[in-house]
Scaffold this motif. Structure first.
Motif, mmCIF file in Angstrom:
data_model
loop_
_atom_site.group_PDB
_atom_site.id
_atom_site.type_symbol
_atom_site.label_atom_id
_atom_site.label_comp_id
_atom_site.label_asym_id
_atom_site.label_seq_id
_atom_site.Cartn_x
_atom_site.Cartn_y
_atom_site.Cartn_z
ATOM 1 N N SER A 74 -5.618 -17.743 -4.953
ATOM 2 C CA SER A 74 -5.633 -16.836 -6.092
ATOM 3 C C SER A 74 -6.431 -17.382 -7.265
ATOM 4 C CB SER A 74 -4.189 -16.593 -6.556
ATOM 5 O OG SER A 74 -4.155 -15.774 -7.695
ATOM 6 N N ASP A 75 -6.943 -16.452 -8.071
ATOM 7 C CA ASP A 75 -7.557 -16.842 -9.339
ATOM 8 C C ASP A 75 -6.493 -16.998 -10.420
ATOM 9 O OD1 ASP A 75 -6.904 -14.241 -10.240
ATOM 10 O OD2 ASP A 75 -8.927 -13.494 -9.936
ATOM 11 N N GLY A 76 -5.264 -16.665 -10.092
ATOM 12 C CA GLY A 76 -4.153 -16.834 -11.022
ATOM 13 C C GLY A 76 -3.964 -15.713 -12.016
ATOM 14 N N HIS A 77 -4.805 -14.687 -11.954
ATOM 15 C CA HIS A 77 -4.724 -13.611 -12.935
ATOM 16 C C HIS A 77 -4.779 -12.218 -12.306
ATOM 17 C CE1 HIS A 77 -5.087 -16.381 -16.301
ATOM 18 N NE2 HIS A 77 -5.968 -17.027 -15.556
ATOM 19 N N ILE A 78 -5.792 -11.967 -11.510
ATOM 20 C CA ILE A 78 -5.991 -10.622 -10.962
ATOM 21 C C ILE A 78 -5.890 -10.621 -9.442
ATOM 22 C CG2 ILE A 78 -7.646 -8.723 -10.701
ATOM 23 C CD1 ILE A 78 -8.767 -9.541 -13.458
ATOM 24 N N GLN A 79 -6.642 -11.465 -8.805
ATOM 25 C CA GLN A 79 -6.878 -11.392 -7.368
ATOM 26 C C GLN A 79 -6.204 -12.525 -6.607
ATOM 27 O OE1 GLN A 79 -8.466 -9.178 -5.453
ATOM 28 N NE2 GLN A 79 -7.920 -10.446 -3.719
ATOM 29 N N ALA A 80 -5.508 -12.178 -5.536
ATOM 30 C CA ALA A 80 -5.028 -13.167 -4.566
ATOM 31 C C ALA A 80 -5.437 -12.688 -3.181
ATOM 32 C CB ALA A 80 -3.512 -13.337 -4.638
ATOM 33 N N HIS A 81 -5.546 -13.615 -2.267
ATOM 34 C CA HIS A 81 -5.879 -13.304 -0.883
ATOM 35 C C HIS A 81 -4.836 -13.937 0.015
ATOM 36 C CE1 HIS A 81 -7.861 -13.826 3.048
ATOM 37 N NE2 HIS A 81 -8.344 -12.643 2.754
ATOM 38 N N LEU A 82 -4.207 -13.123 0.844
ATOM 39 C CA LEU A 82 -3.265 -13.640 1.832
ATOM 40 C C LEU A 82 -4.082 -14.126 3.015
ATOM 41 C CD1 LEU A 82 -0.418 -14.144 2.920
ATOM 42 C CD2 LEU A 82 -0.391 -11.760 3.686
ATOM 43 N N SER A 83 -4.235 -15.432 3.098
ATOM 44 C CA SER A 83 -5.083 -16.017 4.137
ATOM 45 C C SER A 83 -4.376 -16.106 5.473
ATOM 46 C CB SER A 83 -5.551 -17.411 3.709
ATOM 47 O OG SER A 83 -6.335 -17.309 2.548
ATOM 48 N N GLN A 84 -3.102 -16.485 5.464
ATOM 49 C CA GLN A 84 -2.350 -16.572 6.710
ATOM 50 C C GLN A 84 -0.877 -16.288 6.452
ATOM 51 O OE1 GLN A 84 -3.532 -20.548 8.125
ATOM 52 N NE2 GLN A 84 -4.582 -19.495 9.783
ATOM 53 N N LEU A 85 -0.279 -15.603 7.414
ATOM 54 C CA LEU A 85 1.155 -15.337 7.421
ATOM 55 C C LEU A 85 1.581 -15.389 8.877
ATOM 56 C CD1 LEU A 85 3.825 -14.280 6.064
ATOM 57 C CD2 LEU A 85 2.981 -11.990 6.594
ATOM 58 N N ALA A 86 2.582 -16.198 9.165
ATOM 59 C CA ALA A 86 3.086 -16.275 10.536
ATOM 60 C C ALA A 86 4.591 -16.447 10.509
ATOM 61 C CB ALA A 86 2.444 -17.435 11.290
ATOM 62 N N VAL A 87 5.247 -15.817 11.469
ATOM 63 C CA VAL A 87 6.686 -15.964 11.667
ATOM 64 C C VAL A 87 6.905 -16.290 13.139
ATOM 65 C CG1 VAL A 87 8.918 -14.779 11.610
ATOM 66 C CG2 VAL A 87 7.243 -14.356 9.793
ATOM 67 N N HIS A 88 7.755 -17.267 13.394
ATOM 68 C CA HIS A 88 8.089 -17.674 14.762
ATOM 69 C C HIS A 88 8.526 -16.446 15.558
ATOM 70 C CE1 HIS A 88 10.324 -19.512 18.051
ATOM 71 N NE2 HIS A 88 9.723 -20.658 17.757
ATOM 72 N N THR A 89 8.109 -16.361 16.807
ATOM 73 C CA THR A 89 8.394 -15.173 17.618
ATOM 74 C C THR A 89 9.883 -14.862 17.725
ATOM 75 O OG1 THR A 89 8.291 -16.517 19.629
ATOM 76 C CG2 THR A 89 6.290 -15.340 19.004
#
Length: 127
Positions: A61-76
């Motif tokens: 994130s830039d800490g103000h406007i924009q964030a990017h979810l790069s990875q999200l994982a949950v165990h099966t």
């Protein structure tokens, strides 16, 4: 289940989740992976069942406007129990951003459950 910010002892559990998803970049170099998860502008959170890492989210994130979810994982074994949503909802305010962008090729139905707008996207691999 507990959700908390990433700490180095969580690294092996996160790397195991990445390997299970066939995401080789982070497990290829654990030292680099830790540096990535703790870099300036990065928010990394984990879901724990006791001491076991059962999910994680990594955002930039830039800490103000924009964030990017790069990875999200949950165990099966823990999917479809609200853990992915809980990770995103816990991490979002920590980024300081107003919105989160992401790219997915496997979880459209999950992300569509959040308030959102859909855009086309590209991943560019420099030279």
């Amino acid at each position: 289940m507990t959700i908390t910010q990433y700490q180095k002892p969580h690294l092996p559990g996160i790397l195991a989740l990445c390997e299970a998803e066939d995401w080789p970049s982070l497990p290829a170099d654990p030292v680099r992976a830790h540096a990535v998860f703790t870099a300036p502008g990065v928010t990394t959170v984990v879901a724990l069942d006791g001491e076991q890492v059962i999910g994680f989210a990594y955002l930039q994130s830039d800490g103000h406007i924009q964030a990017h979810l790069s990875q999200l994982a949950v165990h099966t074994n823990y999917r479809r129990k609200g853990i992915g949503r809980a990770l995103v909802e816990y991490a979002a305010p920590l980024t300081g951003a107003q919105r989160i962008d992401l790219v997915t090729d496997t979880a459209e139905d999950f992300y569509a459950t959040f308030e959102h707008r859909t855009f086309a996207g590209y991943r560019i691999y420099p030279g």
